[in-house]
Design an enzyme around this catalytic site. Structure first.
Site, mmCIF file in Angstrom:
data_model
loop_
_atom_site.group_PDB
_atom_site.id
_atom_site.type_symbol
_atom_site.label_atom_id
_atom_site.label_comp_id
_atom_site.label_asym_id
_atom_site.label_seq_id
_atom_site.Cartn_x
_atom_site.Cartn_y
_atom_site.Cartn_z
ATOM 1 C CD GLU A 1 2.249 69.833 80.466
ATOM 2 O OE1 GLU A 1 3.233 69.587 79.394
ATOM 3 O OE2 GLU A 1 1.292 69.332 80.476
ATOM 4 C CB THR A 2 4.605 71.229 88.249
ATOM 5 O OG1 THR A 2 3.551 70.521 88.406
ATOM 6 C CG2 THR A 2 4.049 72.384 89.079
#
Length: 279
Positions: A48-49
């Site tokens: 995830e970002t």
């Protein structure tokens, strides 16, 4: 032309640097569109970002958008804690001391922070109840175990689609060598108790081929819904700790507490990379 924006990479759910679950955080992300956010998320090559923005409601301290390499998701646990750490380190000050309110796709998520420990309030589950026989049989087959080894099972979906099975011991959980090629869309958590006197109460593993993650190192969303299940059915006390990532060489530690009927999922979060990203 891209502009420099504050950036952090935060290690979440471990007291040992580089042995938790990393999340990339782009701060001051106003002006980025969906395509740009997805491109950055694919480039960081992490599970995830996240992108921090101004809130759209006076009830929140900031707004968070969470992207996997496939697209945006409404909520995830370790990105929530890691983003809160990056926000605090960047000078963020919550409206109410000790409590942070995050606005995200799942709504408003409350967090609290006490020194280095950050905790989020577990969001409500969207699907509960026993796993259907045919799906359970597929999970058992993919895990490579016998049906009698499953001592309990439950849908624990708070967005990603989690189903969870409980085995008797942590040793059984750690011995798993699953093959999810027969169940490629699965999101499965497996939990087992550590022996009395061990450093942690439970061991958990998260298999997420449906999110293109063979095994997740440390998973906030799964631990949140599993905690709601186990404490709600009396299978776990109102305070316990979980180890995760052991088979991957990580040292994940999740602290679960239940207070006034609310489940809190806590862990350490440390920014190991700080700088700017051109976006």
């Amino acid at each position: 032309m891209p502009s420099p924006r504050p950036f952090a990479q935060v290690d979440v759910f471990s007291r040992e640097p580089y042995r938790g679950n990393p999340v990339a955080v782009v701060l001051e992300a106003e002006g980025l569109d969906d395509e740009q956010m997805l491109r950055i998320a694919q480039w960081t090559n992490l599970s995830e970002t996240t992108f921090l923005l101004s809130p759209t409601t006076a009830d929140a301290d900031y707004r968070l958008r969470i992207f996997t390499q496939a697209g945006e998701i409404p909520f995830a646990g370790h990105p929530t804690l890691g983003s809160a750490r990056a926000w605090l380190d960047h000078g963020g000050e919550p409206r109410n001391a000790g409590t942070i309110v995050q606005e995200c796709g799942a709504g408003l998520v409350e967090l609290r922070h006490d020194d280095s420990l950050l905790s989020f309030a577990a969001p409500p589950t969207t699907r509960t109840g026993p796993i259907e026989d045919d799906h359970l049989a597929s999970i058992v087959s993919a895990l490579g175990i016998e049906a009698h080894q499953v001592i309990d099972h439950h849908w624990v979906d708070n967005g990603p689609g989690w189903a969870a099975v409980r085995l008797s011991t942590s040793a059984e959980v750690l011995a798993l060598d699953p093959d999810f090629s027969r169940l490629p869309g699965a999101m499965v958590g497996v939990v087992g108790a550590h022996p009395s006197g061990a450093a942690h109460d439970f061991e958990i593993r998260a298999f997420a081929p449906g999110a293109n993650v063979a095994e997740d190192p440390v998973t906030g969303s799964l631990n949140a819904s599993v905690a709601q299940w186990l404490t709600g059915t009396g299978q776990a006390p109102h305070r316990y700790t979980v180890a995760q990532g052991t088979r991957l060489g990580r040292a994940g530690e999740i602290v679960v507490t239940v207070e006034d009927g609310r489940v809190w999922i806590g862990g350490e979060a440390l920014a190991l990379v700080r700088g700017t990203v051109l976006a």
